[in-house]
Design a protein around this motif. Structure first.
Motif, PDB file in Angstrom:
ATOM      1  N   THR A 191      10.636   5.787   3.794  1.00 14.42           N
ATOM      2  CA  THR A 191      10.054   5.497   4.898  1.00 14.42           C
ATOM      3  C   THR A 191      10.094   6.485   5.729  1.00 14.42           C
ATOM      4  O   THR A 191      10.142   7.807   5.939  1.00 14.42           O
ATOM      5  CB  THR A 191      11.278   4.670   5.898  1.00 14.42           C
ATOM      6  N   CYS A 192       8.746   6.708   6.616  1.00 14.37           N
ATOM      7  CA  CYS A 192       8.066   7.222   7.487  1.00 14.37           C
ATOM      8  C   CYS A 192       7.730   8.091   7.138  1.00 14.37           C
ATOM      9  O   CYS A 192       7.869   9.157   8.253  1.00 14.37           O
ATOM     10  CB  CYS A 192      10.556   8.113   8.850  1.00 14.37           C
ATOM     11  N   GLY A 193       6.921   8.604   6.206  1.00 13.07           N
ATOM     12  CA  GLY A 193       5.978   9.052   5.871  1.00 13.07           C
ATOM     13  C   GLY A 193       6.740  10.433   5.409  1.00 13.07           C
ATOM     14  O   GLY A 193       6.298  11.474   5.297  1.00 13.07           O
ATOM     15  N   ALA A 240       6.259   5.223   2.150  1.00 14.29           N
ATOM     16  CA  ALA A 240       5.801   4.133   3.093  1.00 14.29           C
ATOM     17  C   ALA A 240       5.677   5.008   3.986  1.00 14.29           C
ATOM     18  O   ALA A 240       6.717   6.047   4.448  1.00 14.29           O
ATOM     19  CB  ALA A 240       6.609   3.065   3.219  1.00 14.29           C
ATOM     20  N   THR A 241       4.294   4.621   4.782  1.00 14.87           N
ATOM     21  CA  THR A 241       4.421   5.619   6.429  1.00 14.87           C
ATOM     22  C   THR A 241       4.631   5.219   7.702  1.00 14.87           C
ATOM     23  O   THR A 241       5.212   5.424   8.273  1.00 14.87           O
ATOM     24  CB  THR A 241       2.612   5.668   6.595  1.00 14.87           C
ATOM     25  N   LEU A 248      16.661  -1.995  -4.589  1.00 16.93           N
ATOM     26  CA  LEU A 248      15.606  -1.227  -4.314  1.00 16.93           C
ATOM     27  C   LEU A 248      16.453  -0.715  -3.237  1.00 16.93           C
ATOM     28  O   LEU A 248      16.665  -1.171  -2.259  1.00 16.93           O
ATOM     29  CB  LEU A 248      14.685  -2.238  -3.757  1.00 16.93           C
ATOM     30  N   LEU A 249      16.361   1.401  -2.887  1.00 18.33           N
ATOM     31  CA  LEU A 249      17.105   1.301  -2.379  1.00 18.33           C
ATOM     32  C   LEU A 249      16.126   2.398  -0.873  1.00 18.33           C
ATOM     33  O   LEU A 249      15.165   3.446  -1.345  1.00 18.33           O
ATOM     34  CB  LEU A 249      18.300   3.150  -2.622  1.00 18.33           C
ATOM     35  N   VAL A 250      16.209   1.903   0.600  1.00 16.38           N
ATOM     36  CA  VAL A 250      15.099   2.341   1.367  1.00 16.38           C
ATOM     37  C   VAL A 250      15.324   3.053   2.046  1.00 16.38           C
ATOM     38  O   VAL A 250      17.102   2.928   3.039  1.00 16.38           O
ATOM     39  CB  VAL A 250      14.901   0.714   1.848  1.00 16.38           C
ATOM     40  N   ASN A 278       0.768  -0.689   0.089  1.00 15.47           N
ATOM     41  CA  ASN A 278      -0.227   0.013  -0.258  1.00 15.47           C
ATOM     42  C   ASN A 278       0.538   1.229   0.202  1.00 15.47           C
ATOM     43  O   ASN A 278       0.737   2.190   1.215  1.00 15.47           O
ATOM     44  CB  ASN A 278      -1.020   0.001   1.061  1.00 15.47           C
ATOM     45  N   LEU A 279       1.936   1.646  -1.047  1.00 15.35           N
ATOM     46  CA  LEU A 279       2.500   2.608  -1.151  1.00 15.35           C
ATOM     47  C   LEU A 279       2.198   3.781  -1.380  1.00 15.35           C
ATOM     48  O   LEU A 279       1.114   2.852  -2.591  1.00 15.35           O
ATOM     49  CB  LEU A 279       4.088   1.711  -1.771  1.00 15.35           C
ATOM     50  N   THR A 280       2.620   4.659  -1.584  1.00 19.73           N
ATOM     51  CA  THR A 280       2.436   5.954  -2.503  1.00 19.73           C
ATOM     52  C   THR A 280       3.089   6.143  -3.769  1.00 19.73           C
ATOM     53  O   THR A 280       5.059   5.874  -2.803  1.00 19.73           O
ATOM     54  CB  THR A 280       2.151   7.343  -2.239  1.00 19.73           C
TER      55      THR A 280
END
Length: 711
Positions: free
Chosen positions: A294-296, A320-321, A264-266, A228-230
């Motif tokens: 991450t962390c919105g 991602a939130t 994929l770099l996170v 459920n990513l933006t």
């Protein structure tokens, strides 16, 4: 109940890749010319319960063109087993086999895939194997066990299926075993030898398949949907896959070496250093799968503006939130099964596995006479095998072009040909690194400047009738296509492939001027290999000659028939026209009629007939009606079109409307092979064109018959 031989595949441990191995075995059997049918008697989703429908049957039908049975729902099987009616379940399983119509030599059956806490798969698989009178093929996931562990697993399967673990051979109900996901640090061939020593010589090890992470890389869209990513920037998301995950929890200089194609770099959105490093890396040619924030949090406006060129160049960016730890945990749990709609990826999986399976030990057991079969996959496999046997040296003048580099690397790895890349060695090495590849030691790279001088004098000698001077020759040889053509002419290489960035004229003109046509051949023509669902057809000429005369058309027919023979196809040549036999009149049909008579007189050993309408040439019922005495009508596999307009239009109409893959054009009539690429060619297209060229170079010389002298 099927009367043919049945092979039942069952997992020996978890995550064995049962579906892909079953389809890979079916493909390997098809390549041997066997008629194969397929069944997954009890359907289940890729995860074992719930979710989407089982894709096995669809893949078997649509990718392998196999006759298939339907599947019983998993809930139906569970209910019958819970009620103690496993015999009733087996009756329904056997009834499914009545859905198979037509002739087939062997039925491949995929059992239930065992999952964690599952108690259904083992008893049902054992019962199905017995009910179908099948020979067992255990499939082992080698990702964890050692060779001795694999032996223990196979012995346990023998006990579970009611056999004797002291009799691990073909007389004990086994057809052989398949080993999947061999770790990257383990040599599959060495593992094969260790297992054979442990299990004994009478249990065939049909294949040891190495683990290839790229075959299990989920699509970016699947990741977005599952988590459920933006989508901040879609970029190249549609075609992107995640081959590895890099969590940026350290300083940027320690993260940089991990930025490789498919990664994929996170990172949290406030790590400006990591975001900028990803953007710069992407702009420099490293095709990252994407950047997951991450962390919105998103980068601030200044950083976002600096990142904008990378986003516009196609870098996918997601948001991602959750925090980085939870996002990484979710990524680790992503389903890596190939989705039912991901046909291209599943084709790669099936082909890769089939390449590692040797069914020779099965053939006597199956008791079926094999026959040549040229389905698309079988034809591509045959190309690779013939090219390996040819062992030819092929020059690639566009040596610094990324697709060409990648194709040359694949050819070296698969030993398809000895490729020679023309270009700056440092530039080629740098571009290979950006693609995530290490240049193989058996891939030759030649700096054009280091060899140009040796071809000046030979070129001047060849073109002296045109007044070519040494200075002019030296200047022309700065063009790597001309340099590569001179290498072919001099015999330093066996063939040339170009066209990824050059026009057809740029590739063909030097070949006509320097290599020239074969003795007796007045023209150069072309063919396309049309990979139809169940056979390979040859279309000519669809690329070179606009309006060939009757004499030229006869030459094209003979050249195309010889090409068919070189590639293992017994030619049945149809000379295509708008009229069949003697029913039509007009100069166009007369040209085809004259060309047919001339080709037949020149090569009475070949099956050539015409004029034939396309349906009369290709459809048995129409051919029988319109040309009942023809040995070609209704069964043609080489189609010669009367002019370029007809040929080019027909091949593109068939290719696009029917979704048919075409390989070519392949040039015919030159003394030595030169082949042209489409500028939109994919890496695989280049690989197969290199294979075609190597095979052409190894084909025995057939004395050309001079059409002019025969008239």
């Amino acid at each position: 109940m099927p009367s043919k031989k049945v092979l039942f595949l069952a997992s020996a441990n978890l995550e064995a890749g049962l579906t892909s191995m079953a389809l890979g075995l079916a493909r390997a059997l098809q390549r041997e010319g066997l008629n194969v049918a397929f069944s997954k008697p009890i359907g289940q989703s890729p995860l074992g319960a719930g979710g989407t429908a089982d894709p096995s049957i669809a893949f078997a039908r649509d990718l392998c063109n196999l006759p298939v049975t339907g599947s019983l729902p998993l809930t139906r099987a569970s209910d019958l087993v819970a009620a103690g009616d496993i015999d009733g379940l087996m009756d329904e399983v056997v009834d499914l086999m009545d859905e198979l119509h037509g002739d087939y030599d062997v039925l491949v059956v995929e059992g239930l895939v065992a999952v964690e806490t599952d108690t259904l798969a083992l008893p049902v698989n054992a019962a199905m194997c017995r009910a179908l009178g099948a020979d067992l093929v255990p499939v082992v996931n080698a990702n964890r066990p050692s060779a001795s562990d694999i032996g223990s697993l196979v012995r346990r399967v023998a006990r579970q299926f009611g056999g004797n673990d002291d009799t691990l051979d073909v007389d004990g109900g086994f057809a052989g075993i398949l080993v999947n996901k061999v770790p990257e640090d383990t040599d599959p061939d060495s593992l094969h030898g260790l297992m054979q020593a442990d299990l004994g010589p009478n249990l065939p090890i049909l294949g040891t398949v190495p683990f290839d992470p790229s075959l299990y890389a989920p699509r970016l869209q699947e990741m977005v949907d599952a988590m459920n990513l933006t989508v901040v920037n879609a970029g190249a998301m549609e075609s992107g896959r995640v081959s590895e995950v890099v969590v940026a929890a350290r300083s940027v200089e320690l993260v940089l070496p991990c930025l490789v194609p498919g990664a994929l770099l996170v990172t949290p959105g406030d790590r400006a250093d990591i975001c900028l490093a990803a953007s710069l890396s992407f702009l420099n040619g490293t095709r990252l799968a994407g950047l997951l924030l991450t962390c919105g949090s998103r980068p601030d406006a200044v950083v976002s503006e600096i990142m904008r060129p990378a986003a516009e160049a196609g870098l996918p960016i997601f948001l991602a939130t959750d925090d980085t730890y939870n996002v990484a945990a979710q990524l680790a749990q992503l389903d890596c099964h190939v989705s039912a709609d991901d046909r291209h990826q599943m084709e790669r999986v099936i082909t890769s596995i089939a390449d590692r399976i040797d069914v020779s030990a099965l053939l006597p057991r199956l008791g079926a006479a094999t026959k040549p079969l040229l389905s698309p996959s079988a034809f591509r496999h045959q190309l690779v095998q013939l090219a390996r046997s040819a062992d030819r040296r092929i020059v690639l003048p566009e040596g610094e072009e990324p697709r060409t580099i990648e194709a040359a690397i694949k050819c070296a790895q698969k030993q398809i040909a000895n490729c020679v890349l023309l270009g700056d060695p440092d530039a080629i090495a740098a571009k290979a690194a950006k693609l995530g590849h290490v240049l193989p030691s058996n891939l030759e790279i030649v700096d054009p400047a280091s060899i140009r001088a040796r071809y000046v004098a030979p070129m001047v000698e060849m073109r002296k009738h045109k007044g070519l001077t040494p200075e002019q020759a030296d200047a022309q040889l700065e063009d790597t296509v001309i340099l590569g053509t001179m290498m072919v002419t001099a015999g330093d290489v066996d063939g040339l492939v170009s066209g990824a960035v050059h026009t057809t004229a740029d590739t063909v003109r030097p070949a006509l001027q320097l290599i020239k046509t074969k003795p007796g051949a007045k023209i150069v023509s072309s063919v396309f290999f049309m990979l139809m669902p169940t056979e390979v057809l040859i279309y000519g000429d669809c690329a070179i000659n606009p309006d060939p005369s009757a004499e030229e058309l006869a030459t094209i027919a003979i050249q195309s028939a010889e090409t068919a023979i070189a590639f293992g196809i017994e030619p049945r040549v149809a000379m295509i026209s708008y009229s069949t036999g003697g029913s039509g009149i007009g100069s166009d049909v007369e040209k085809v009629r004259d060309a047919t008579r001339l080709a037949q007189s020149l090569r009475p050993d070949l099956l050539i007939d015409g004029p034939l309408q396309y349906d009369a040439a290709s459809v048995a019922s129409v051919g029988k009606q319109k040309a009942p005495d023809s040995a070609v009508a209704g069964r043609a596999n080489v189609f010669i079109f009367p002019d370029l307009n007809t040929g080019n239009t027909t091949y593109k109409a068939v290719q696009r409307s029917a979704g048919v893959v075409s390989v070519g054009p392949m040039l015919q009539g030159l003394r030595k092979p030169v082949n042209d690429l489409s500028r939109g060619a994919l890496v695989e297209d280049i690989v197969y064109t290199i294979a075609l060229t190597a095979i052409q170079a190894a084909a025995p010389e057939v004395p050309a018959v001079s059409v002019a002298e025969a008239i």
